[in-house]
Design a protein around this motif. Sequence first.
Motif, PDB file in Angstrom:
ATOM      1  N   TRP A  58      -9.902  -4.364  18.533  1.00 40.67           N
ATOM      2  CA  TRP A  58      -9.981  -5.750  18.897  1.00 40.67           C
ATOM      3  C   TRP A  58     -10.816  -6.473  18.137  1.00 40.67           C
ATOM      4  O   TRP A  58     -10.248  -7.455  17.426  1.00 40.67           O
ATOM      5  CB  TRP A  58     -10.965  -5.697  20.286  1.00 40.67           C
ATOM      6  N   ILE A  59     -11.961  -5.958  17.440  1.00 40.27           N
ATOM      7  CA  ILE A  59     -12.673  -6.686  16.646  1.00 40.27           C
ATOM      8  C   ILE A  59     -12.006  -7.020  15.204  1.00 40.27           C
ATOM      9  O   ILE A  59     -11.825  -8.154  14.638  1.00 40.27           O
ATOM     10  CB  ILE A  59     -14.100  -6.157  16.402  1.00 40.27           C
ATOM     11  N   PHE A  60     -11.262  -5.993  14.803  1.00 39.76           N
ATOM     12  CA  PHE A  60     -10.567  -6.184  13.686  1.00 39.76           C
ATOM     13  C   PHE A  60      -9.259  -6.633  13.673  1.00 39.76           C
ATOM     14  O   PHE A  60      -8.753  -7.562  12.637  1.00 39.76           O
ATOM     15  CB  PHE A  60     -10.367  -4.656  12.868  1.00 39.76           C
ATOM     16  N   PHE A  67      -9.258 -15.873  17.633  1.00 40.33           N
ATOM     17  CA  PHE A  67     -10.225 -17.122  17.228  1.00 40.33           C
ATOM     18  C   PHE A  67     -10.534 -17.335  15.914  1.00 40.33           C
ATOM     19  O   PHE A  67     -11.032 -18.185  15.360  1.00 40.33           O
ATOM     20  CB  PHE A  67     -11.681 -16.515  17.675  1.00 40.33           C
ATOM     21  N   ASP A  68      -9.440 -16.746  15.271  1.00 47.44           N
ATOM     22  CA  ASP A  68      -9.702 -16.945  13.690  1.00 47.44           C
ATOM     23  C   ASP A  68     -10.666 -16.356  13.020  1.00 47.44           C
ATOM     24  O   ASP A  68     -11.216 -17.019  12.123  1.00 47.44           O
ATOM     25  CB  ASP A  68      -9.100 -18.369  13.209  1.00 47.44           C
ATOM     26  N   ILE A  69     -11.421 -15.506  13.701  1.00 46.34           N
ATOM     27  CA  ILE A  69     -12.419 -14.888  12.887  1.00 46.34           C
ATOM     28  C   ILE A  69     -11.986 -13.741  12.234  1.00 46.34           C
ATOM     29  O   ILE A  69     -11.550 -12.684  12.799  1.00 46.34           O
ATOM     30  CB  ILE A  69     -13.362 -14.283  14.083  1.00 46.34           C
ATOM     31  N   ARG A  70     -12.229 -13.672  11.022  1.00 46.59           N
ATOM     32  CA  ARG A  70     -11.575 -12.569  10.060  1.00 46.59           C
ATOM     33  C   ARG A  70     -12.625 -11.881   9.479  1.00 46.59           C
ATOM     34  O   ARG A  70     -13.613 -12.306   8.644  1.00 46.59           O
ATOM     35  CB  ARG A  70     -10.931 -13.189   8.812  1.00 46.59           C
TER      36      ARG A  70
END
Lengths: 208, 258
Positions: A58-60, A67-70
Motif C-alpha cells: 500500500w505505502i509503496f 495521493f501522488d505520495i512517492r
Amino acid sequence: MRGATVTVSLLLASGALAFILAFIAGLSRVSENKAVRVLTMIYVEFFRGTSLLVQLFWIFFVLPQLFDIRLDPFTAGVVTLGLNYAAYASEIVRGAILAVPDGQTEAAIALNMSKFQRMRYIILPQALRTMLPGFGNISIELLKGTSLVSLITLQDMMYLAQNLRAADYSQSLQVFGILLILYFVLALPLIVLSRYLERRASRGVASA
Amino acid sequence: MTGKPIVQFKNVKKSFGDLEVLKGFDLDIMPGEKVSIIGPSGSGKTTIIRMLMTLEKPTGGEIIVDGENLWHMEVNGKLVEANEKHLRKIRGNIGMVFQHFNLFPHMTIMRNCTEAPVQVLGLSKKEAEQRAVQMLKKVGLADKVNNYPFQLSGGQKQRVAIARALVMQPKVMLFDEVTSALDPELVGEVLQVIKDLAEQGDMSMILITHEMDFAMEISDRVAFFADGLLMEEGPPQELFNNPKSDRLKSFLQRFSRV
C-alpha cells in the motif's frame, strides 16, 4: 554481502521510529482524553490486524497512485516497518504502564507531583523494566521483518540472495544457508543487548 | 490550640456507585491537633483521609484546607470543580503515609526522600539531601540512605515512608493504618516514631488506627465512625472510658484491653 548494510540501516531506522511511536501511542492509550485513546486504538488495531506485506505494498504502490505520495523503497520500508512494529510495541508500553501498582501513583500524588512528574519519574522508570523483554522480542522480529522489503525492490540481504540464486539455481542451499546465518549473526547483538539491559534494570527490584 | 481550623469537613459524603460509604459528616481539625479515627472496617475511615489527600473525590459537601476549598475553586464568583492546578496548590499542605508504604522501588532511600522536594518544591539536590538526612535521622534510618527499599524490613520501609512525607513539611499529616501490614514485632518501632512526632510537632495529624492504646496515648481527640456516620467524638479518655453509644461500647469490647 553489501545487502547487510541495507538490512542493518533499515533495522536501525525503522527500530528508532517504532520505539518513538510506540511510546507516543502507548502513552496515548492510557490518556485521560477519550478521543486520544480511541484514535490510537484504531491505529494500533489497524496495523496489528492487517498484513505487514500488504501494508508495505500500500505505502509503496498504492499511495503514489492515490495521493501522488512517492516514497523511495528505503523510506517506504522504514515507514511501514516503523508503523507496524510500533503498533505491537505500544501494547507492551501500555501494559507495562498499567502494571505499575496504583499505590505508586497515589504516593506520588501525596508528594504533590504533577501528572508529568508522576509519569516521568515514578511510573515510566518502573514500567520500562517490564517493557524490556517485550522490546527485545520486537526488535528481533523487526530484523526478520525487514526481509519483506526485498519485495519492493530494496536491495537488502534477502533481495541479493534471491538474485544470486536466480543466477545459479544449484547454489540455493549455500545461498540460503549463508542467509540464515547472517540473520542470526545480526540478531545476536540484539539478544545480548536486551539481556544486558534487563539485568541492569533489575537493580533495586524485588517488590517495594 | 485556638484559632481557625486547618481542616474542615462540612457535610462530606462519598458513594461508590450505589454504595454510600459516608453519609455526611462534619469534623474540624485544629492546627497542631492529633486526631485518631477509629471504627469497624467498612465504616469509611480510610475514605475520609483519601478525600483529603485528593485520591478520592467526595460526592457531596465541602472540604476546607487552611481556609481554602479543596475540591472547588472560585471562577468569576462561581464555585466550580477544582482543576489540577488548584488541587496541587492546596495539596501541598498535606502529606500521607500509606498502609502498604508505597516506596518507590527503583530509587534509593535517599532518592525516595529527595525526588519530590527537588521536583515539586524546587530545592537544590544538596538542600533536599540535607532535609532528607535530618528526617531520616528522626526515624532512625540515616544509615540506610544508599539502600533500596527491598533491602529493608517492613517497619524500616514504613519509617522511610514517614521521613519521605516529612521532608515535604506538610501542615497536616495523614496516617492510613500504617501498622496494619506489619509483622507484630515491627509495629512498636513505627508507633514510637509517630509518637515522637506527635510530641515534638506543631504539625496536625489524622490517624486511622486499630491500635486503641496508641490512639488513647497520643490523640487530643478521637472520632468514632460507624455505618458511614460520625457516631461520637471527644477526648480519648472520655470516649474510651465512658462511651455513650451502644455502637461504640460493643466496638470497644472487641478490643478488650487486658
